[in-house]
Design a protein around this motif. Structure first.
Motif, PDB file in Angstrom:
ATOM      1  N   GLY A 152       1.562  -0.460   9.725  1.00  0.00           N
ATOM      2  CA  GLY A 152       2.780  -0.536   8.931  1.00  0.00           C
ATOM      3  C   GLY A 152       4.023  -0.365   9.766  1.00  0.00           C
ATOM      4  N   MET A 208       2.136   9.290   6.402  1.00  0.00           N
ATOM      5  CA  MET A 208       1.880   8.411   5.262  1.00  0.00           C
ATOM      6  C   MET A 208       1.851   6.947   5.663  1.00  0.00           C
ATOM      7  SD  MET A 208       4.311  10.201   2.436  1.00  0.00           S
ATOM      8  CE  MET A 208       3.929   8.963   1.199  1.00  0.00           C
ATOM      9  N   THR A 209       2.287   6.674   6.878  1.00  0.00           N
ATOM     10  CA  THR A 209       2.398   5.287   7.293  1.00  0.00           C
ATOM     11  C   THR A 209       1.353   4.955   8.336  1.00  0.00           C
ATOM     12  OG1 THR A 209       4.767   5.545   7.048  1.00  0.00           O
ATOM     13  CG2 THR A 209       4.016   3.551   8.129  1.00  0.00           C
ATOM     14  N   SER A 210       0.580   3.919   8.070  1.00  0.00           N
ATOM     15  CA  SER A 210      -0.384   3.509   9.078  1.00  0.00           C
ATOM     16  C   SER A 210       0.361   2.877  10.236  1.00  0.00           C
ATOM     17  CB  SER A 210      -1.357   2.492   8.472  1.00  0.00           C
ATOM     18  OG  SER A 210      -0.644   1.336   8.090  1.00  0.00           O
ATOM     19  N   ASP A 233       6.599  11.450   7.096  1.00  0.00           N
ATOM     20  CA  ASP A 233       6.607  10.012   6.796  1.00  0.00           C
ATOM     21  C   ASP A 233       5.588   9.270   7.649  1.00  0.00           C
ATOM     22  OD1 ASP A 233       8.450   9.952   4.769  1.00  0.00           O
ATOM     23  OD2 ASP A 233      10.165   9.811   6.133  1.00  0.00           O
ATOM     24  N   MET A 261      10.299   5.821   6.029  1.00  0.00           N
ATOM     25  CA  MET A 261       8.964   5.648   6.598  1.00  0.00           C
ATOM     26  C   MET A 261       8.953   4.770   7.845  1.00  0.00           C
ATOM     27  SD  MET A 261       6.641   5.354   3.201  1.00  0.00           S
ATOM     28  CE  MET A 261       5.103   5.696   4.023  1.00  0.00           C
ATOM     29  N   ASP A 279       0.833  -1.210   0.000  1.00  0.00           N
ATOM     30  CA  ASP A 279       0.000   0.000   0.000  1.00  0.00           C
ATOM     31  C   ASP A 279       0.865   1.257   0.000  1.00  0.00           C
ATOM     32  OD1 ASP A 279      -2.206  -1.571  -0.015  1.00  0.00           O
ATOM     33  OD2 ASP A 279      -2.476  -1.528   2.168  1.00  0.00           O
ATOM     34  N   ASN A 280       1.941   1.197   0.775  1.00  0.00           N
ATOM     35  CA  ASN A 280       2.916   2.287   0.762  1.00  0.00           C
ATOM     36  C   ASN A 280       4.147   1.832  -0.013  1.00  0.00           C
ATOM     37  OD1 ASN A 280       1.495   4.138   2.513  1.00  0.00           O
ATOM     38  ND2 ASN A 280       1.922   2.672   4.142  1.00  0.00           N
ATOM     39  N   ARG A 281       4.573   2.647  -0.939  1.00  0.00           N
ATOM     40  CA  ARG A 281       5.762   2.294  -1.723  1.00  0.00           C
ATOM     41  C   ARG A 281       6.923   3.134  -1.239  1.00  0.00           C
ATOM     42  NH1 ARG A 281       4.300   0.543  -7.759  1.00  0.00           N
ATOM     43  NH2 ARG A 281       2.538  -0.772  -7.242  1.00  0.00           N
ATOM     44  N   PHE A 282       7.969   2.455  -0.810  1.00  0.00           N
ATOM     45  CA  PHE A 282       9.124   3.203  -0.319  1.00  0.00           C
ATOM     46  C   PHE A 282      10.366   2.324  -0.376  1.00  0.00           C
ATOM     47  CE2 PHE A 282       9.217   1.219   3.927  1.00  0.00           C
ATOM     48  CZ  PHE A 282       7.939   0.700   3.998  1.00  0.00           C
TER      49      PHE A 282
END
Lengths: 364, 103
Positions: free
Chosen positions: A302, A297-299, A294, A253, A223-226
């Motif tokens: 995550g 953007m991060t749950s 960051d 992140m 879901d998050n691209r990093f």
């Protein structure tokens, strides 16, 4: 599109690898000549560790029995099925009251290895995501020097469902190149979960010096691209029985951090049998939480990766430990640590016993 | 775009490595690996205490370590021969440099 590109590359590489595979009809196939020992047929084996760890912080005592069996099933000379399981219970007494008992079961990895040629192995299944040296080599309790894992192990303790290519090459008589590359797909199957991603680790190893320097790169495609980057270094000194290890993570992140550890065996400096079976360990480490941008953007889910939870604020920690080998299979460990975080400075004591076992009979 | 570049880099690296390894002229020492040296250089980096098992079990565990620790086949074979052969280190909890346990 990207997945397709990578899969095509992987298939192409795999097919090409067969060209390099050992040809039994070729006398000079770049392998060690067969001997009585190498012709020994491998036996299915169960190995692993039984561990009892306890940690004490102000107001909290935690007891954790761990069973860590590794099943190894050779299938001929080129294939190996291997799987590691982790069953542990967390018994925690928090300010006088016992928390609910937990029984955690996890498949650490379950993979099939195909040893294509002397320098290449293809691995498929559930694998440890290669990132840094601790997850690759040092995390088993019977190997790690301190029972408490580094904070940033919470980042690298991650499994993936997919394929790996790994191996090593002698660049010359003094330098080896090791490599591990992986591609993982998304999986939500119970016990086999994993995010899509790719990356790997490569290192230069200088056997005569006992020095290895590695670099890892992961790209998470969930879901998050990093991106995640890691540098690791080890130095097993030849002149004195001192091992130095370090890892540095830059993951954006998931936060950044490092640890540095030194382990010194006392076998060369005393005739006292207690000291000869002892080892002292020191570790220093720091973890820096992600930036506000960051984190936004991060749950939180995550942030929690693997078995270890990452602190929610910048943390500095130091440990001093003592290991004592009762026998070649039983190790006692004690460590004292001090953790520094805003408003949460505390002492940490850990005490553990590790028994390493393997089936298949003892000394021949 | 970054991902594509990363894939291309990774694939190139992985293809280049075995290709280099496949050239015998670049691995002149593959037949001359000293089991004791390979054992000390690789195994004792992580393992301190030793316990030896039957040859067939050790064969399996060394295959496991070949994958886990990125050893070449020649190194794994040499280490096995060293452990199973006359030079095999004694099972001694004194933690000499030869001490090791597998895996």
């Amino acid at each position: 599109m990207m997945t397709r590109t990578f899969l095509v590359a992987l298939i192409g590489l795999s097919m090409g690898s067969f060209g390099w595979a050992d040809n039994p009809n070729k006398p000079d196939d770049n392998t060690t000549p067969p001997s009585a020992e190498t012709s020994v047929s491998p036996l299915p084996t169960i190995t692993g560790g039984l561990v009892f760890n306890s940690t004490f912080t102000p107001g909290t005592q935690s007891y954790s029995p761990v069973v860590n069996p590794i099943v190894l099933v050779p299938l001929g000379n080129r294939f190996l099925f291997e799987s590691e399981y982790n069953v542990n219970s967390d018994l925690t007494r928090d300010h006088g009251a016992w928390n609910p008992r937990q029984l955690n079961r996890e498949i650490e990895y379950m993979q099939l290895d195909y040893m294509v040629n002397p320098h290449l192995t293809i691995v498929v299944g559930r694998v440890f995501t290669p990132f840094g040296i601790y997850i690759e080599r040092y995390h088993p309790e019977w190997i790690r020097d301190l029972q408490v894992a580094p904070i940033i192990f919470g980042i690298s303790h991650q499994q993936s469902m997919g394929a790996e290519l790994r191996g090593a090459v002698h660049l010359n008589s003094k330098v080896d190149l090791t490599y591990t590359g992986f591609y993982a797909f998304n999986s939500t199957i119970n016990y086999f979960t994993g995010d899509r991603g790719l990356g790997g680790r490569t290192s230069l190893f200088f056997p005569e010096k006992g020095v290895e320097a590695g670099f890892s790169y992961n790209r998470r495609l969930g879901d998050n691209r990093f991106n995640l980057y890691a540098f690791d270094g080890t130095w097993n000194m030849k002149s004195i029985p001192l091992d130095l290890r370090t890892e540095v993570f830059k993951t954006g992140m998931l936060g950044n951090g490092y640890w540095v550890e030194g382990a010194y065996r006392l076998n060369k400096h005393s005739h006292n049998s207690f000291l000869r079976k002892s080892q002292v360990v020191l570790r220093g480490e720091q973890y820096f939480t992600p930036s506000a941008a960051d984190m936004a953007m991060t749950s939180m889910s995550g942030m929690m990766m693997g078995d270890n939870f990452l602190p929610d604020q910048n943390t500095t920690r130091g440990f001093a430990g003592w290991n004592y080998w009762v026998s070649d299979a039983v190790k006692l460990s004690f460590a004292f640590g001090r953790s520094f975080a805003l408003g949460e400075n505390q002492n940490i004591y850990s005490l553990g016993i590790t028994y390493r076992f393997a089936t298949g009979g003892s000394e021949k | 775009m970054k991902s594509t570049l990363a894939i291309a880099f990774l694939t190139s690296l992985l293809m280049a490595v075995p290709a280099a390894a496949g050239n015998p002229s670049k691995t002149p020492h593959s037949h001359e690996i000293d089991g004791e040296a390979a054992y000390k250089a690789n195994c004792t980096r992580c393992h301190i205490a030793i316990h030896t098992y039957s040859a067939r079990s050790e064969r399996t565990m060394i295959s496991h370590m070949r994958v886990r620790a990125n050893l070449t086949k020649d190194e794994a074979d040499a280490i096995f021969q060293y452990m199973a052969g006359e030079q095999k280190p004694k099972a001694a909890p004194t933690h000499t440099a030869k001490g090791a346990a597998i895996p």
